[in-house]
Motif scaffolding. Sequence first.
Motif, PDB file in Angstrom:
ATOM      1  N   ARG A 227       0.831  -1.198   0.000  1.00  0.00           N
ATOM      2  CA  ARG A 227       0.000   0.000   0.000  1.00  0.00           C
ATOM      3  C   ARG A 227       0.880   1.267   0.000  1.00  0.00           C
ATOM      4  O   ARG A 227       0.631   2.213  -0.726  1.00  0.00           O
ATOM      5  N   SER A 228       1.897   1.187   0.817  1.00  0.00           N
ATOM      6  CA  SER A 228       2.813   2.331   0.883  1.00  0.00           C
ATOM      7  C   SER A 228       3.471   2.576  -0.464  1.00  0.00           C
ATOM      8  O   SER A 228       3.605   3.721  -0.908  1.00  0.00           O
TER       9      SER A 228
ATOM     10  N   LYS B 173       2.276   1.799  -3.386  1.00  0.00           N
ATOM     11  CA  LYS B 173       1.287   2.376  -4.305  1.00  0.00           C
ATOM     12  C   LYS B 173       1.140   3.881  -4.063  1.00  0.00           C
ATOM     13  O   LYS B 173       1.021   4.663  -5.003  1.00  0.00           O
ATOM     14  N   GLN B 174       1.141   4.224  -2.793  1.00  0.00           N
ATOM     15  CA  GLN B 174       1.024   5.664  -2.465  1.00  0.00           C
ATOM     16  C   GLN B 174       2.198   6.447  -3.032  1.00  0.00           C
ATOM     17  O   GLN B 174       2.052   7.536  -3.581  1.00  0.00           O
TER      18      GLN B 174
ATOM     19  N   GLY C 264       1.872   6.755  -6.831  1.00  0.00           N
ATOM     20  CA  GLY C 264       0.818   7.690  -7.241  1.00  0.00           C
ATOM     21  C   GLY C 264       0.086   7.195  -8.467  1.00  0.00           C
ATOM     22  O   GLY C 264      -0.484   6.104  -8.459  1.00  0.00           O
TER      23      GLY C 264
END
Lengths: 246, 223
Positions: free
Chosen positions: A96-97, A99-100, A103
């Motif tokens: 998840r990190s 993906k953040q 962007g």
Amino acid sequence: MLGFLVGEAFRDLRRAGRVAVSAVVLITLSLGALGGFWLVSSNIGRAVAKWHDQVRIVVYLKREPSACDAAALLERVRAMPGVAGVVFIGKADALRSLKQVLGKDAGVVDQLPANPLPASLEVTPSATAATPDGARDLLTRLAVLPETDEVAGGGDWVERLAHWQRLLATIGLGVGAVLAVAAILTVTTATTLILHARRHETEIMRLVGASELTIRLPVLLQGMLQGLAGAVLALGALVITHSVVA
Amino acid sequence: MIELHRVSKVYSVGPVKVPALREVSFRINKGEFVVLTGPSGAGKTTLLRLLYRDDLPSEGDVEVLGANLVGLGRSQVAALRRSIGVVFQDSKLLPVRTVYENVAFVLRVLGTPRREITARAFDALRAVGLSARAQAYPAQLSQGEAQRAALARAIVRRPPLLLADEPTGNLDEAMAAEIVAVLKDIGAGGTTIVLATHQARLAATLRRRTLTLGGGRVMKDEG
């Protein structure tokens, strides 16, 4: 009387001419060098102190533990000396990190056949461990955990910065000291020249019964004026430089 | 005013002792004009230096203006010198200051109120006939004028005692006569004057009390 003595001091400075100017320039340079290095060093020091708080050590685990094992592992790490805090980041959290971070390009992650990221522990060292030796010890302790695959991070770069800060402070002191000695020698030369130039005045002053204070004050005042002029110029230069850089 | 009692002065040049004065005794009263004469090396300058406490005697007592100069502290010496005017063979004028500034310098150094300085400096310059040259620099003066400026500087504080060490030594006869005339005028005002000169003719023309020194001793006390 004081006006007369100050006037005599200014007259002496005009007499000393270029030597007095050299003395003022050297005082300015020595104080400017000391002040400049001190400013840079203290600013780096402040940054180092701030960045010390942000030092993290990441322990990549061989495999993702079950919730129960993860809790036990966190307990063991928390009990280690030099650990201020520890957070478990599971494989899914890591993805998840990522993906953040990616962007709008986060879609590429979905193309992966499986989550390649390992589970990890993010360890915050305590103040005592946020030193090169402390961090090295903590890294060694974390590396020998049976769950550990690899250990990364630490405050090496912060320490390198701190090293540069100490180096700058030392260079500043050294350069300032050399320039200060040069300034003292130049002021001494200027004062000697002034004393030589004033010898007739001094002789007359003694002859007519002037007090020792009256005889010496003009020479003391001209020395003070040189120091004051050098200090004001150095301070002005530092203030201007600081405002331009800021 | 001045009293010397068995005063001797010996200078040490390495291991060699050179006597400059030997058991000199005399007394000078208030208002007297005394000429101190004798050949070069007779001890005239040494004697004057003892009188304004530039040096100390090796033996004996020197009393000037009521103070025994042996054992005076620095501040007491300064206080004594405020009551003594001294003139030398070379005028010792400050070359970067005008005649007026040279005379006023003494008053400024001693903290005389600013409003009094100009008046007193010009009084002194008028007394030596030099008020017209007040704005001249020493390099622009003749030797006689320079010596008169030095006299003005010495009397500007109106000291009760004036010591003059060969003030005419560098001057021709006409200029020397000018200086002597000025000194007589100053003496007529009540100032005690001690004039040292090696010029026997000048001493003779002055017709004042004359102390003749020779080999460090007072050989004659006439007049």
